[in-house]
Design a protein around this motif. Structure first.
Motif, PDB file in Angstrom:
ATOM      1  N   LEU A   1      -4.983  -3.319  -2.763  1.00 54.04           N
ATOM      2  CA  LEU A   1      -4.389  -2.582  -2.186  1.00 54.04           C
ATOM      3  C   LEU A   1      -5.081  -2.331  -0.503  1.00 54.04           C
ATOM      4  CD1 LEU A   1      -2.225  -0.541  -1.569  1.00 54.04           C
ATOM      5  CD2 LEU A   1      -3.549   1.402  -2.436  1.00 54.04           C
ATOM      6  N   GLU A   2      -6.375  -2.317  -0.608  1.00 55.65           N
ATOM      7  CA  GLU A   2      -7.056  -2.078   0.884  1.00 55.65           C
ATOM      8  C   GLU A   2      -6.902  -3.295   1.702  1.00 55.65           C
ATOM      9  OE1 GLU A   2      -8.658  -1.386  -2.142  1.00 55.65           O
ATOM     10  OE2 GLU A   2      -9.134   0.641  -1.787  1.00 55.65           O
ATOM     11  N   ARG A   3      -6.828  -4.655   0.799  1.00 56.23           N
ATOM     12  CA  ARG A   3      -6.623  -5.678   1.651  1.00 56.23           C
ATOM     13  C   ARG A   3      -5.234  -5.942   2.455  1.00 56.23           C
ATOM     14  NH1 ARG A   3      -4.608 -10.571   0.905  1.00 56.23           N
ATOM     15  NH2 ARG A   3      -4.483 -10.412  -1.455  1.00 56.23           N
ATOM     16  N   GLN A   4      -4.366  -5.638   1.774  1.00 55.21           N
ATOM     17  CA  GLN A   4      -2.870  -5.375   1.915  1.00 55.21           C
ATOM     18  C   GLN A   4      -2.808  -4.567   3.236  1.00 55.21           C
ATOM     19  OE1 GLN A   4      -0.759  -7.638   1.228  1.00 55.21           O
ATOM     20  NE2 GLN A   4      -1.920  -8.880   0.019  1.00 55.21           N
ATOM     21  N   MET A   5      -3.389  -3.383   3.091  1.00 52.44           N
ATOM     22  CA  MET A   5      -3.191  -2.265   4.147  1.00 52.44           C
ATOM     23  C   MET A   5      -3.919  -2.957   5.370  1.00 52.44           C
ATOM     24  SD  MET A   5      -3.761   1.199   1.824  1.00 52.44           S
ATOM     25  CE  MET A   5      -3.535   2.265   3.320  1.00 52.44           C
ATOM     26  N   ARG A   6      -5.165  -3.544   5.356  1.00 47.14           N
ATOM     27  CA  ARG A   6      -5.692  -4.026   6.528  1.00 47.14           C
ATOM     28  C   ARG A   6      -5.048  -4.900   7.067  1.00 47.14           C
ATOM     29  NH1 ARG A   6     -10.144  -4.804   3.716  1.00 47.14           N
ATOM     30  NH2 ARG A   6      -9.935  -7.091   3.304  1.00 47.14           N
ATOM     31  N   ASP A   7      -4.467  -5.922   6.325  1.00 47.65           N
ATOM     32  CA  ASP A   7      -3.777  -7.078   6.991  1.00 47.65           C
ATOM     33  C   ASP A   7      -2.323  -6.364   7.669  1.00 47.65           C
ATOM     34  OD1 ASP A   7      -5.603  -8.762   5.950  1.00 47.65           O
ATOM     35  OD2 ASP A   7      -4.133  -9.564   4.467  1.00 47.65           O
TER      36      ASP A   7
ATOM     37  N   GLY B   1       0.146  -3.902  12.922  1.00 47.45           N
ATOM     38  CA  GLY B   1       0.667  -2.533  13.616  1.00 47.45           C
ATOM     39  C   GLY B   1       1.437  -1.514  12.804  1.00 47.45           C
ATOM     40  N   VAL B   2       1.313  -1.799  11.560  1.00 42.71           N
ATOM     41  CA  VAL B   2       1.905  -0.869  10.498  1.00 42.71           C
ATOM     42  C   VAL B   2       1.135   0.319  10.297  1.00 42.71           C
ATOM     43  CG1 VAL B   2       2.627  -0.889   8.042  1.00 42.71           C
ATOM     44  CG2 VAL B   2       2.916  -2.876   9.113  1.00 42.71           C
ATOM     45  N   LYS B   3       1.812   1.488  10.330  1.00 46.81           N
ATOM     46  CA  LYS B   3       1.091   2.821  10.240  1.00 46.81           C
ATOM     47  C   LYS B   3       1.625   3.192   8.737  1.00 46.81           C
ATOM     48  CE  LYS B   3       1.576   7.495  11.714  1.00 46.81           C
ATOM     49  NZ  LYS B   3       1.825   8.073  10.531  1.00 46.81           N
ATOM     50  N   PHE B   4       0.427   3.581   7.873  1.00 46.85           N
ATOM     51  CA  PHE B   4       0.862   4.351   6.655  1.00 46.85           C
ATOM     52  C   PHE B   4       1.087   5.670   6.820  1.00 46.85           C
ATOM     53  CE2 PHE B   4      -0.764  -0.002   5.916  1.00 46.85           C
ATOM     54  CZ  PHE B   4      -0.103  -0.384   4.824  1.00 46.85           C
TER      55      PHE B   4
ATOM     56  N   SER C   1      -1.487  12.214  -0.140  1.00 45.68           N
ATOM     57  CA  SER C   1      -2.254  10.934   0.099  1.00 45.68           C
ATOM     58  C   SER C   1      -3.498  11.226   0.965  1.00 45.68           C
ATOM     59  CB  SER C   1      -1.196  10.013   0.705  1.00 45.68           C
ATOM     60  OG  SER C   1      -0.779  10.497   1.889  1.00 45.68           O
ATOM     61  N   VAL C   2      -4.494  10.441   1.061  1.00 39.80           N
ATOM     62  CA  VAL C   2      -5.648  10.447   1.970  1.00 39.80           C
ATOM     63  C   VAL C   2      -5.757   9.106   2.721  1.00 39.80           C
ATOM     64  CG1 VAL C   2      -7.915  10.959   2.237  1.00 39.80           C
ATOM     65  CG2 VAL C   2      -6.634  12.332   0.461  1.00 39.80           C
ATOM     66  N   ASP C   3      -5.622   9.271   3.909  1.00 42.87           N
ATOM     67  CA  ASP C   3      -5.607   7.920   4.760  1.00 42.87           C
ATOM     68  C   ASP C   3      -4.650   6.911   4.351  1.00 42.87           C
ATOM     69  OD1 ASP C   3      -6.889   6.223   6.750  1.00 42.87           O
ATOM     70  OD2 ASP C   3      -8.064   5.242   5.295  1.00 42.87           O
ATOM     71  N   GLY C   4      -3.737   7.561   3.868  1.00 46.94           N
ATOM     72  CA  GLY C   4      -2.576   6.568   3.511  1.00 46.94           C
ATOM     73  C   GLY C   4      -2.584   6.263   2.101  1.00 46.94           C
ATOM     74  N   VAL C   5      -3.259   6.357   1.268  1.00 49.34           N
ATOM     75  CA  VAL C   5      -3.452   6.039  -0.020  1.00 49.34           C
ATOM     76  C   VAL C   5      -3.314   7.241  -0.972  1.00 49.34           C
ATOM     77  CG1 VAL C   5      -4.749   5.000  -1.985  1.00 49.34           C
ATOM     78  CG2 VAL C   5      -4.914   4.189   0.374  1.00 49.34           C
ATOM     79  N   MET C   6      -2.460   7.086  -2.029  1.00 50.75           N
ATOM     80  CA  MET C   6      -2.206   8.136  -2.978  1.00 50.75           C
ATOM     81  C   MET C   6      -2.494   7.762  -4.476  1.00 50.75           C
ATOM     82  SD  MET C   6       1.501  10.007  -4.435  1.00 50.75           S
ATOM     83  CE  MET C   6       1.492  10.639  -2.799  1.00 50.75           C
TER      84      MET C   6
END
Length: 125
Positions: free
Chosen positions: A72-78, A83-86, A96-101
């Motif tokens: 998940l972290e790698r995909q979110m970073r990529d 320009g994707v905002k979570f 969620s916290v910092d986009g992660v639930m």
């Protein structure tokens, strides 16, 4: 009845060209088939299909498609690099916290396509 059927996730969009740019250039999906006159594109992902099509109806707020990922972290970073905002949520039973639930069975992170459709990355544990 439908237990053995295969499914196709279907994403309604308002601007087909903008949607194709997002799904192909930001998410990195390759179209299997594009029907320009019908404003539809089908993407093949590991034996499943995702269809994006132009419509004039209201799009709604529900999650339209989920991508099962192993990191998940790698995909979110990529995706953030593109320009994707979570999204962050703070609802009863849905935070969620910092986009992660964190949920039983794994973690998830939601984001929107250019038409406001919710998409989710899901990492199963």
């Amino acid at each position: 009845m439908l237990q053995d059927a295969r499914i196709v996730a279907v994403i309604p969009v308002k601007d087909f060209a903008r949607a194709r740019s997002f799904y192909e250039n930001v998410l990195g999906l390759l179209p299997e088939r594009v029907m320009e006159g019908a404003d539809q594109a089908v993407y093949s992902l590991n034996g499943t299909r995702l269809m994006v099509y132009r419509t004039g109806v209201d799009l709604g707020e529900a999650t339209k498609v989920g991508f099962l990922v192993s990191d998940l972290e790698r995909q979110m970073r990529d995706l953030r690099a593109h320009g994707v905002k979570f999204e962050d949520f703070d609802l009863p039973g849905f935070k969620s916290v910092d986009g992660v639930m964190e949920r039983s069975g794994g973690r998830a992170a939601w984001f929107r396509d250019p038409d406001g459709n919710y998409l989710v990355l899901r990492e199963m544990t």
